[in-house]
Design an enzyme around this catalytic site. Structure first.
Site, PDB file in Angstrom:
ATOM      1  N   ASP A 111      -2.593  -2.254   2.661  1.00 24.78           N
ATOM      2  CA  ASP A 111      -1.416  -1.658   2.028  1.00 24.78           C
ATOM      3  C   ASP A 111      -1.578  -0.153   1.817  1.00 24.78           C
ATOM      4  O   ASP A 111      -0.596   0.589   1.805  1.00 24.78           O
ATOM      5  CB  ASP A 111      -1.148  -2.339   0.689  1.00 24.78           C
ATOM      6  CG  ASP A 111      -0.743  -3.796   0.861  1.00 24.78           C
ATOM      7  OD1 ASP A 111      -0.460  -4.192   2.005  1.00 24.78           O
ATOM      8  OD2 ASP A 111      -0.709  -4.535  -0.139  1.00 24.78           O
ATOM      9  N   GLY A 112      -2.815   0.298   1.633  1.00 23.75           N
ATOM     10  CA  GLY A 112      -3.048   1.721   1.415  1.00 23.75           C
ATOM     11  C   GLY A 112      -2.607   2.583   2.580  1.00 23.75           C
ATOM     12  O   GLY A 112      -2.228   3.749   2.379  1.00 23.75           O
ATOM     13  N   ASN A 211       4.981   3.202  -4.647  1.00 22.55           N
ATOM     14  CA  ASN A 211       4.604   2.107  -5.547  1.00 22.55           C
ATOM     15  C   ASN A 211       4.929   2.398  -7.007  1.00 22.55           C
ATOM     16  O   ASN A 211       5.814   1.779  -7.583  1.00 22.55           O
ATOM     17  CB  ASN A 211       3.109   1.790  -5.413  1.00 22.55           C
ATOM     18  CG  ASN A 211       2.844   0.577  -4.556  1.00 22.55           C
ATOM     19  OD1 ASN A 211       3.760  -0.017  -3.990  1.00 22.55           O
ATOM     20  ND2 ASN A 211       1.586   0.203  -4.436  1.00 22.55           N
ATOM     21  N   ASP A 241      -2.373   1.697 -23.835  1.00 22.70           N
ATOM     22  CA  ASP A 241      -3.177   2.323 -22.786  1.00 22.70           C
ATOM     23  C   ASP A 241      -2.333   3.161 -21.837  1.00 22.70           C
ATOM     24  O   ASP A 241      -2.868   3.972 -21.091  1.00 22.70           O
ATOM     25  CB  ASP A 241      -3.923   1.253 -21.985  1.00 22.70           C
ATOM     26  CG  ASP A 241      -5.175   0.769 -22.705  1.00 22.70           C
ATOM     27  OD1 ASP A 241      -5.477   1.307 -23.784  1.00 22.70           O
ATOM     28  OD2 ASP A 241      -5.831  -0.165 -22.207  1.00 22.70           O
TER      29      ASP A 241
END
Length: 374
Positions: A111-112, A211, A241
């Site tokens: 996917d990268g 994304n 966070d």
């Protein structure tokens, strides 16, 4: 050049477009192909060489490859590939603009590779054909074993397309900073002038994100404390966070790990997902595509925050800085292997094991049923 058009078979549906009508045809045959290969993976050398030979010798195309891929030591030492290697057109990310000369992108990896291909095109994106040769492969539906047949089908046209929406992100720095401080040191790139504007001591960075945009507390031990605005109105403060703003494509990535729902890429929406919120009632929300979200540090925040874009270009956000996010006008046309419904659910099952469980055995006869009920 590619042309996206509806098939016209479902006009009775009114203004709601049938997803199956998203097709790709070519107004003229593609001439220039960009090949993206996952680097630091020796298993991809042979597929890469096979694909380049096919595109150059059989399809007679111009093939563009990143310079660091061509400079791989294994490729340089391969004398049988030297003739092909010399015919490849090379470019360097951040230095050479190839956005106006590419007709088709072919990705080899996980996917990268698709995320990286998206980052190279800050405007209109050519159709992307992604082969599954990486670790996950949620966004890469094609199998390389039949790459010649699959590529021929795409070149013939009329392939199914998913238009994966992107986020247009603008980061406005409240204090004048050197341009190189906008990026992490490991990126070491030069950004085109139209992406950074110095006005009244401010720096504006604009990016297209496929994304997600992630705002987190960074190395600080304190909770992050950021304010979230929607179309100029304060909606809430996020204490925890951090927060994830994602596209439907990104809903199956970091957002899914943080507890968000998974949304089909054809749904026009933006997802807002808190990361470990300090409130039990803070659940992920979905807002309409096209709204403008803005994230700033809360006035009483104890520490700064950090932001990253598809996991890259990480930078610090201080008081007076703002992050503005909305839906981009330039989606990523991702070519489907079968169709946009089957491919997505197949990826859910194969990559994320969605709803995969051991099936309950059937009862053998009616007596077993009565004994169970009693």
């Amino acid at each position: 050049m590619p042309v996206l058009h509806p098939s016209g078979q479902n006009t009775c549906r009114g203004h709601i477009q049938d997803p199956a009508s998203q097709r790709l045809t070519w107004s003229k045959p593609p001439l220039n192909v960009l090949v993206i290969r996952k680097i630091r993976d020796e298993t991809l050398l042979e597929p890469f060489k096979e694909l380049c030979r096919f595109l150059l010798e059989e399809k007679h195309l111009m093939v563009y490859v990143e310079k660091k891929v061509v400079d791989d030591v294994s490729l340089i030492k391969d004398e049988s590939f030297s003739a092909i290697r010399n015919q490849l057109c090379t470019f360097r990310e951040g230095y050479d603009d190839i956005s106006d000369c590419i007709d088709l992108i072919i990705c080899l990896g996980g996917d990268g590779t698709l995320l990286y291909a998206s980052s190279l095109f800050q405007g209109s994106v050519p159709p992307v054909m992604a082969f599954h040769l990486g670790s996950l492969g949620f966004l890469t539906p094609f199998k390389f074993e039949s790459f010649k047949t699959e590529v021929d089908k795409v070149f013939e046209g009329n392939a199914a397309i998913i238009l994966r929406s992107r986020l247009k992100v603008k980061v406005v720095k409240g204090m004048f900073q050197r341009n190189e401080q906008l990026f992490s040191s490991q990126d070491n790139v030069i950004v085109p002038d139209n992406h950074i504007n110095n006005e009244a001591g401010k720096i504006t960075l604009q990016l297209q994100v496929l994304n997600e945009v992630v705002v987190d507390r960074g190395p600080s031990s304190y909770l992050s404390n950021v304010d979230l605005y929607l179309d100029g109105r304060l909606i809430t403060s996020v204490q925890g966070d951090g927060v994830i703003v994602s596209t439907p494509t990104g809903s199956t990535a970091y957002a899914a790990a943080a507890g968000a729902s998974m949304i089909h890429p054809n749904v026009p929406a933006i997802m807002v997902t808190p990361i470990c919120p300090h409130s039990l009632s803070f659940r992920p929300i979905v807002v309409p595509a096209g709204v403008e979200l803005m994230i700033t540090l809360s006035p009483d925040a104890r520490n700064t925050a950090w932001v990253s874009f598809d996991g890259r270009k990480r930078q610090e956000i201080q008081h007076g800085d703002s992050i503005k996010i909305t839906t981009s006008c330039f989606p990523v046309p991702s070519i489907c292997c079968h169709d946009l419904v089957y491919d997505w659910f197949d990826s859910l099952a194969q990559c994320l094991h969605w709803n995969v469980r051991k099936k309950q055995t059937r009862l053998t006869d009616a007596s077993d049923s009565s004994e169970t009920e009693n």
